[in-house]
Write an enzyme that holds these catalytic residues in place. Structure first.
Site, PDB file in Angstrom:
ATOM      1  N   ARG A 259      -8.570 -33.547  11.767  1.00  0.00           N
ATOM      2  CA  ARG A 259      -9.405 -34.068  12.939  1.00  0.00           C
ATOM      3  C   ARG A 259     -10.587 -34.778  11.358  1.00  0.00           C
ATOM      4  NH1 ARG A 259      -8.123 -28.433  14.576  1.00  0.00           N
ATOM      5  NH2 ARG A 259      -6.905 -28.322  17.113  1.00  0.00           N
ATOM      6  N   LYS A 284     -12.506 -26.058  15.008  1.00  0.00           N
ATOM      7  CA  LYS A 284     -12.814 -26.008  16.331  1.00  0.00           C
ATOM      8  C   LYS A 284     -12.300 -24.758  16.641  1.00  0.00           C
ATOM      9  CE  LYS A 284     -10.884 -29.609  20.534  1.00  0.00           C
ATOM     10  NZ  LYS A 284     -10.394 -29.959  20.398  1.00  0.00           N
ATOM     11  N   HIS A 353      -8.394 -40.122  14.752  1.00  0.00           N
ATOM     12  CA  HIS A 353      -7.177 -39.089  16.077  1.00  0.00           C
ATOM     13  C   HIS A 353      -6.181 -39.931  15.521  1.00  0.00           C
ATOM     14  CE1 HIS A 353      -8.052 -35.491  17.179  1.00  0.00           C
ATOM     15  NE2 HIS A 353      -7.303 -35.364  18.026  1.00  0.00           N
ATOM     16  N   ARG A 356      -3.722 -38.201  14.082  1.00  0.00           N
ATOM     17  CA  ARG A 356      -3.312 -36.839  14.068  1.00  0.00           C
ATOM     18  C   ARG A 356      -1.689 -37.099  14.948  1.00  0.00           C
ATOM     19  NH1 ARG A 356      -5.236 -31.926  13.597  1.00  0.00           N
ATOM     20  NH2 ARG A 356      -5.042 -30.421  15.859  1.00  0.00           N
ATOM     21  N   HIS A 379      -3.375 -25.871  15.803  1.00  0.00           N
ATOM     22  CA  HIS A 379      -3.685 -25.522  17.202  1.00  0.00           C
ATOM     23  C   HIS A 379      -3.279 -23.585  17.823  1.00  0.00           C
ATOM     24  CE1 HIS A 379      -2.556 -29.925  18.555  1.00  0.00           C
ATOM     25  NE2 HIS A 379      -4.596 -29.978  18.449  1.00  0.00           N
ATOM     26  N   TYR A 388      -0.337 -34.311  22.438  1.00  0.00           N
ATOM     27  CA  TYR A 388       0.439 -35.403  20.584  1.00  0.00           C
ATOM     28  C   TYR A 388       1.177 -35.860  20.770  1.00  0.00           C
ATOM     29  CZ  TYR A 388      -4.349 -33.643  19.233  1.00  0.00           C
ATOM     30  OH  TYR A 388      -5.741 -33.374  18.932  1.00  0.00           O
TER      31      TYR A 388
END
Length: 410
Positions: A259, A284, A353, A356, A379, A388
């Site tokens: 990120r 995050k 992003h 990513r 995650h 994704y």
């Protein structure tokens, strides 16, 4: 200028030099700050009492004087230099600039009080990260200002469903469905807090209507391997400080799919050159990951540290190329500029992003399990990884039997 003003300019000069501004910039900033102090002295205004309105008025007068002397208006960005010098002076004197807003009426006082309490609640009770708190606070301040202006201090207690609907109707025209859903979530949080603290009699959080978003309804932008290689090669040719920095950032994005915030907060001690490992803090999710330091990434970062990074006490690896030297605020403009220079035009968004997503897609096509992909991306659950991995139907059918949990998507 009085002796105290001369001493103030000397102190400003020392501060600017300590922040490693160039001699030309230091001279310009001090000259404009000196002119502003003269302006204040003629009007018997103390620099400690200066307001934003007074600075704006002075800059308008400066533009008029420029036009009077030279017969033309200055360039559209001319005001940035005097403005920067004056702001540096005011930060030195007042400690903060722009100054914190002051309550001018009962409604302002109530809004500031609620906002401060709400910020504490978001941090201590909800455990949100700073960027999320800022987003929730912006919506809260906007809603409170709108409601208190309409109904006054007494009207907040009588907040109704109709008021909530009118606010959402006000916000809706300029927002996408996804953004409007985010507004609804933030408004629900504020209404819940207002009810818990007894400022609103009824909990209206359940009455906020938001648009329905379907799982994986949007296709995120993604780069293919050829486009990524082109961007990396284009950035590698730039041997300036910015070029070395941007190339290292792009290598991290392409190799690990990190990120933006994870790269911006990456510190010098997070890279262990002896064991060839990199320590990534996922702000995050508040998790940490140790990843192997790949050779192209290590070489790019080392080249930047040796030849591109300015001398500074900051511990973050990636620093602004101009004084004051501090960590980067964002990566969007960096990535967009490098994509443009390489002639790569993604069909949708063009921020960091997309690297990513490209990394996740590449691993999916290599039949890497979804859990492993999620671990690399930082995650908490495989459900967070699924968005994704929205690919063409044929790609999904190819890997559906090898990737647990992907049969439904295929």
């Amino acid at each position: 200028m009085s002796k105290s003003d001369c001493e103030l300019i000397a102190e400003l000069k020392a501060v600017l030099i300590s922040q490693q501004y160039s001699p030309v910039v230091v001279g310009n900033y001090c000259a404009y700050a000196r002119g502003f102090l003269d302006h204040l002295a003629r009007r018997n205004i103390l620099v400690t009492d200066v307001t934003e309105a007074q600075v704006e008025r002075y800059l308008r007068d400066a533009v008029a004087l420029f036009r009077q002397r030279r017969g033309r208006r200055p360039g559209p960005r001319w005001h940035q230099i005097p403005c920067a010098g004056i702001h540096a002076l005011l930060r030195l004197v007042q400690g903060q600039w722009p100054p914190a807003p002051k309550a001018t009426c009962a409604a302002d006082a109530l809004r500031f009080t609620i906002s401060n309490e709400y910020e504490t609640w978001l941090h201590e009770e909800r455990g949100f990260a700073r960027p999320s708190i800022d987003a929730f606070l912006w919506e809260a301040r906007h809603f409170l200002a709108w409601q208190l202006e309409r109904c006054g201090v007494e009207g907040l207690m009588d907040l109704s469903i109709g008021d909530v609907d009118r606010y959402m109707d006000l916000r809706a025209p300029k927002l996408t469905r996804c953004s409007l859903k985010a507004v609804a979530e933030r408004l629900r949080s504020l209404l819940r807090h207002l009810h818990i603290t007894g400022r609103v009699t009824t909990d209206l959080s359940g009455h906020v209507i938001a648009p329905t978003l379907y799982a994986y309804e949007g296709v995120p932008s993604v780069l293919d391997r050829g486009q990524i290689a082109a961007v990396l090669e284009s950035a590698k040719k730039d041997k300036t400080s910015a070029g070395l920095r941007d190339h290292a950032i792009l290598q991290l994005l392409a190799a690990y799919g990190l990120r933006s915030g994870e790269i911006r907060h990456l510190r010098i001690e997070d890279i262990d050159w002896r064991t060839e490992a990199i320590h990534v803090r996922h702000y995050k999710t508040r998790a940490t990951t140790f990843l192997p330091l790949l050779e192209p990434v290590g070489e790019a970062v080392l080249a930047y540290l040796r030849s591109g990074r300015p001398v500074t006490d900051a511990r973050e690896i990636f620093i602004r190329t101009r004084a004051p030297y501090r960590k980067l605020d964002k990566l969007y403009s960096v990535v967009r500029r490098r994509l443009r220079d390489a002639g790569v035009q993604p069909p949708g968004k063009c921020g960091p992003h997309i690297f990513r997503h490209a990394r996740a897609v590449e691993m999916l096509r290599a039949a890497v399990p979804q859990k492993v992909i999620g671990d690399l991306l930082g995650h908490r659950s495989t459900g967070s990884t699924a968005p994704y991995l929205k690919l063409a139907t044929e790609d999904l059918r190819t890997v559906a039997l090898d990737v647990p949990g992907m049969e439904v998507l295929a």
